[in-house]
Design an enzyme around this catalytic site. Sequence first.
Site, mmCIF file in Angstrom:
data_model
loop_
_atom_site.group_PDB
_atom_site.id
_atom_site.type_symbol
_atom_site.label_atom_id
_atom_site.label_comp_id
_atom_site.label_asym_id
_atom_site.label_seq_id
_atom_site.Cartn_x
_atom_site.Cartn_y
_atom_site.Cartn_z
ATOM 1 N N THR A 88 0.836 -1.204 0.000
ATOM 2 C CA THR A 88 0.000 0.000 0.000
ATOM 3 C C THR A 88 0.864 1.244 0.000
ATOM 4 O O THR A 88 1.947 1.247 0.585
ATOM 5 C CB THR A 88 -0.963 0.028 1.209
ATOM 6 O OG1 THR A 88 -1.833 1.159 1.059
ATOM 7 C CG2 THR A 88 -0.244 0.129 2.544
ATOM 8 N N ASN A 118 -0.751 3.959 1.009
ATOM 9 C CA ASN A 118 -1.620 4.773 1.868
ATOM 10 C C ASN A 118 -1.231 4.545 3.335
ATOM 11 O O ASN A 118 -1.472 3.484 3.885
ATOM 12 C CB ASN A 118 -3.079 4.359 1.609
ATOM 13 C CG ASN A 118 -4.075 5.195 2.384
ATOM 14 O OD1 ASN A 118 -3.824 5.541 3.528
ATOM 15 N ND2 ASN A 118 -5.204 5.497 1.776
ATOM 16 N N ASP A 144 -8.186 -3.138 -1.299
ATOM 17 C CA ASP A 144 -8.877 -2.188 -2.165
ATOM 18 C C ASP A 144 -10.186 -1.849 -1.478
ATOM 19 O O ASP A 144 -10.937 -2.744 -1.072
ATOM 20 C CB ASP A 144 -9.106 -2.733 -3.577
ATOM 21 C CG ASP A 144 -9.270 -1.572 -4.555
ATOM 22 O OD1 ASP A 144 -8.316 -0.776 -4.684
ATOM 23 O OD2 ASP A 144 -10.344 -1.422 -5.146
ATOM 24 N N GLY A 172 -9.698 10.000 4.574
ATOM 25 C CA GLY A 172 -10.663 9.801 3.482
ATOM 26 C C GLY A 172 -12.061 10.316 3.823
ATOM 27 O O GLY A 172 -12.253 11.478 4.188
ATOM 28 N N TYR A 173 -13.037 9.444 3.695
ATOM 29 C CA TYR A 173 -14.442 9.818 3.875
ATOM 30 C C TYR A 173 -14.916 9.660 5.325
ATOM 31 O O TYR A 173 -16.104 9.821 5.594
ATOM 32 C CB TYR A 173 -15.322 8.976 2.934
ATOM 33 C CG TYR A 173 -15.023 9.230 1.465
ATOM 34 C CD1 TYR A 173 -15.706 10.200 0.742
ATOM 35 C CD2 TYR A 173 -14.011 8.516 0.819
ATOM 36 C CE1 TYR A 173 -15.404 10.442 -0.593
ATOM 37 C CE2 TYR A 173 -13.699 8.759 -0.516
ATOM 38 C CZ TYR A 173 -14.398 9.725 -1.216
ATOM 39 O OH TYR A 173 -14.096 9.982 -2.535
ATOM 40 N N HIS A 232 -14.899 -1.749 8.183
ATOM 41 C CA HIS A 232 -14.817 -2.657 7.030
ATOM 42 C C HIS A 232 -13.434 -3.310 6.951
ATOM 43 O O HIS A 232 -13.288 -4.499 6.691
ATOM 44 C CB HIS A 232 -15.124 -1.862 5.750
ATOM 45 C CG HIS A 232 -14.293 -0.613 5.573
ATOM 46 N ND1 HIS A 232 -14.027 0.258 6.610
ATOM 47 C CD2 HIS A 232 -13.634 -0.102 4.498
ATOM 48 C CE1 HIS A 232 -13.272 1.248 6.169
ATOM 49 N NE2 HIS A 232 -13.012 1.051 4.901
HETATM 50 P P1 ITT Z 1 -3.350 1.819 -2.027
HETATM 51 O O1 ITT Z 1 -4.048 1.395 -3.306
HETATM 52 O O2 ITT Z 1 -1.921 2.197 -2.266
HETATM 53 O O3 ITT Z 1 -3.538 0.847 -0.920
HETATM 54 P P2 ITT Z 1 -5.290 3.998 -2.080
HETATM 55 O O4 ITT Z 1 -5.641 5.096 -1.115
HETATM 56 O O5 ITT Z 1 -5.054 4.385 -3.512
HETATM 57 O O6 ITT Z 1 -4.028 3.184 -1.489
HETATM 58 P P3 ITT Z 1 -7.715 2.547 -2.800
HETATM 59 O O7 ITT Z 1 -7.507 2.619 -4.275
HETATM 60 O O8 ITT Z 1 -8.162 1.238 -2.203
HETATM 61 O O9 ITT Z 1 -6.395 2.909 -1.995
HETATM 62 O O10 ITT Z 1 -8.738 3.687 -2.394
HETATM 63 C C1 ITT Z 1 -9.267 3.720 -1.118
HETATM 64 C C2 ITT Z 1 -9.976 5.053 -0.888
HETATM 65 O O11 ITT Z 1 -11.247 4.785 -0.283
HETATM 66 C C3 ITT Z 1 -9.211 5.897 0.115
HETATM 67 O O12 ITT Z 1 -8.269 6.729 -0.531
HETATM 68 C C4 ITT Z 1 -10.336 6.652 0.799
HETATM 69 O O13 ITT Z 1 -10.716 7.740 -0.001
HETATM 70 C C5 ITT Z 1 -11.471 5.620 0.814
HETATM 71 N N1 ITT Z 1 -11.421 4.812 2.050
HETATM 72 C C6 ITT Z 1 -11.103 3.488 2.164
HETATM 73 N N2 ITT Z 1 -11.115 3.100 3.444
HETATM 74 C C7 ITT Z 1 -11.437 4.184 4.162
HETATM 75 C C8 ITT Z 1 -11.588 4.419 5.536
HETATM 76 O O14 ITT Z 1 -11.361 3.492 6.451
HETATM 77 N N3 ITT Z 1 -11.931 5.650 5.933
HETATM 78 C C9 ITT Z 1 -12.132 6.632 5.028
HETATM 79 N N4 ITT Z 1 -11.988 6.510 3.715
HETATM 80 C C10 ITT Z 1 -11.642 5.289 3.267
#
Ligand code: ITT
Length: 191
Positions: free
Chosen positions: A7, A9, A67, A149-150, A176
């Site tokens: 990741t 993130n 994801d 995020g959200y 989740h």
């Molecule tokens: P990696 O693919 O590198 O793991 P990413 O942030 O690009 O990181 P995703 O494509 O899976 O990951 O997008 C996930 C998005 O969904 C994240 O950037 C948030 O905007 C949202 N999200 C997922 N889990 C969340 C959470 O626990 N709380 C708030 N927002 C979340």
Amino acid sequence: MEIVFATGNKHKAQEAEAILKLANPKVQVLTYSGPEPIESGTTFLENAMIKARAAFEATGQLSFADDSGIACEVMGGAPGIFSAIWSGTRDDATNRNLLLKQLEDIPAEHRAAAFICTIALVGPDEEVSFTGIWPGTISFDVAGDGGFGYDPVFVPEGLEVTAAELEPEVKNSMSHRSMALQQMAEYLARR
Ligand code: ITT
């Protein structure tokens, strides 16, 4: 047991480490943020598999990827797999403000949403996945400064505060991501 988490993130990485430490203390998470593969899938599962396979191929170690995103009922499941780039930028505040704007005329009873997380785990002899779904609603305004995020616009079912107003341990006990990682920890324990 060492396991690679692919990741870029840092919020996901922090949450996963804390969740897995409690779920299975024998698992040691190594964060891998190598070249990011193109997430060309059309589902959370396809994209999680793309990321986990790329990490396994690069490291040779048992690897997992997450994801995830938020799905709003009235928007047919959007932003969904496009959550991270919903506004055309990767900026969390811009993305959630756009979502609030899109839902501004939608009354409380039609604001159902869910956070979804699919974890893909890839090793030499296995490819498995685990999914967690955290139901709730989208608030009318942002609240709270925890999480990412959200989280500031998501009110989990049964609560009256947003996910960003929860202590990290509380979010990690019900999210989740926690549901999906808990299943992975159980799988690793019996394997
Ligand atoms: P990696 O693919 O590198 O793991 P990413 O942030 O690009 O990181 P995703 O494509 O899976 O990951 O997008 C996930 C998005 O969904 C994240 O950037 C948030 O905007 C949202 N999200 C997922 N889990 C969340 C959470 O626990 N709380 C708030 N927002 C979340």
